[in-house]
Scaffold this active site. Structure first.
Site, PDB file in Angstrom:
ATOM      1  N   TYR A 183      -1.709  -1.628  10.306  1.00  0.00           N
ATOM      2  CA  TYR A 183      -1.848  -1.680   8.773  1.00  0.00           C
ATOM      3  C   TYR A 183      -0.563  -1.291   8.254  1.00  0.00           C
ATOM      4  O   TYR A 183       0.028  -1.927   7.288  1.00  0.00           O
ATOM      5  CB  TYR A 183      -3.023  -0.781   8.311  1.00  0.00           C
ATOM      6  CG  TYR A 183      -3.260  -1.166   6.866  1.00  0.00           C
ATOM      7  CD1 TYR A 183      -4.151  -2.048   6.426  1.00  0.00           C
ATOM      8  CD2 TYR A 183      -2.995   0.056   6.004  1.00  0.00           C
ATOM      9  CE1 TYR A 183      -4.499  -2.205   5.083  1.00  0.00           C
ATOM     10  CE2 TYR A 183      -3.199  -0.187   4.621  1.00  0.00           C
ATOM     11  CZ  TYR A 183      -4.031  -1.236   4.325  1.00  0.00           C
ATOM     12  OH  TYR A 183      -4.381  -1.422   2.838  1.00  0.00           O
ATOM     13  N   SER A 231       0.742  -1.262   0.067  1.00  0.00           N
ATOM     14  CA  SER A 231      -0.078  -0.025  -0.005  1.00  0.00           C
ATOM     15  C   SER A 231       0.963   1.331   0.071  1.00  0.00           C
ATOM     16  O   SER A 231       2.088   1.297   0.556  1.00  0.00           O
ATOM     17  CB  SER A 231      -0.683   0.073   1.302  1.00  0.00           C
ATOM     18  OG  SER A 231      -1.698   1.260   1.450  1.00  0.00           O
TER      19      SER A 231
END
Ligand code: NAI
Length: 259
Positions: free
Chosen positions: A160, A147
């Site tokens: 995350y 990401s």
């Protein structure tokens, strides 16, 4: 069943970006094993694909409902994939608890921290561990879904961000260990609109500002990621390994200061 057509194993492929990658590969002659913890979403996808098959194409998609955090399950699932399709050419590690916002650092439980890291990062290690010997046979590829949050953050996204940063590092480590037979790359999406490929319809629509803030003038499409993944696992990308490929409409290159 054995086949000379290439075979991909996609985690978290029942919906969202994973499903988009599956659709793209199916349309380009691949066979695909989708695994996902969401049985309902996977069966819905399978049923829709079967309907398309009745309209002409042959069976190319299989689905298994599994938890990618469990090593024995992952090992058995990969073995079954090779049994069903006869070979394995690409592993796409896409499964994740995709919501970056897991609460305030001081309130984040260790259990949740492990859950987020296990689903994305540890599962990518597990699939690679059990798929490597099959991938080696035909010169295969691994794609790890990271990401843009691996390299930049908003508050309350520690687990995350750590999982995605870990994936970028895992990618170059595995590229060194598994080469030259296996190439390993990470893809780092920015904001991707997955609404067209979710089990349930989205509650919100994107605003003009959502699109306009991107240097390319729009939020990303699932196809933006799928097309890059397809390129990276093709022979055309034979000189590319160990890299993190950012696909974010330019957002990580945009300097932002408050006026
Ligand atoms: P999504 O939530 O639509 O898809 C993720 C899939 O993973 C779901 O179908 C879910 O059921 C599955 N999954 C979750 N835990 C699992 C487990 N333990 N075992 C097996 N399957 C499991 O999310 P989306 O948006 O499609 O994201 C896909 C990947 O792309 C993720 O790795 C996410 O972190 C990454 N990403 C997405 C972005 C976006 O804007 N959509 C931006 C940056 C990265």
């Amino acid at each position: 069943m054995t086949t000379t057509e290439k075979v991909a194993y996609i985690t978290g492929g029942a919906q969202g970006i994973g499903r988009g990658i599956s659709d793209h590969l199916l349309a380009n002659g691949w066979r695909v094993m989708v695994v996902d913890i969401d049985r309902e979403a996977g069966e819905q996808y399978l049923a829709e694909q079967r309907k398309r098959e009745e309209e002409g194409s042959s069976t190319r998609l299989c689905f298994q409902a599994i938890d990618v955090c469990d090593e024995a399950t992952v090992a058995a699932s990969i073995a079954q994939t090779v049994e069903v399709f006869g070979r394995l050419d690409a592993v796409i590690n896409n499964a994740a608890i995709a919501n970056p916002f897991q609460g305030k650092l001081e309130e984040l439980t260790l259990e949740r921290w492990h859950q987020v890291l296990n689903t994305s990062l540890t599962s990518s290690f597990l699939t690679a561990k059990h798929a490597a010997r099959h991938l080696r046979e035909h010169g295969g590829c691994i794609i790890n879904m990271a990401s843009s949050r691996a390299i930049q953050s908003e508050p309350d996204t520690e687990a995350y961000a750590a999982s995605k940063g870990g994936i970028v590092a895992l990618t170059h480590a595995m590229a060194m260990s598994l080469g030259p037979e296996i190439r390993v790359n990470a893809v780092s999406p920015g904001w991707i609109d997955v609404s067209g490929r979710q089990k349930t319809a989205p509650s919100e629509t994107l605003s003009t500002q959502d699109h306009a803030q991107h240097p390319v003038g729009r939020v990303g499409h699932v196809e933006d990621i799928a097309a890059l993944v397809a390129f990276l696992i093709s022979d055309k990308a034979g000189f590319i390994t160990g890299q993190n490929h950012i696909v974010d409409g330019g957002m990580t290159r945009k300097m932002i200061y408050a006026e």
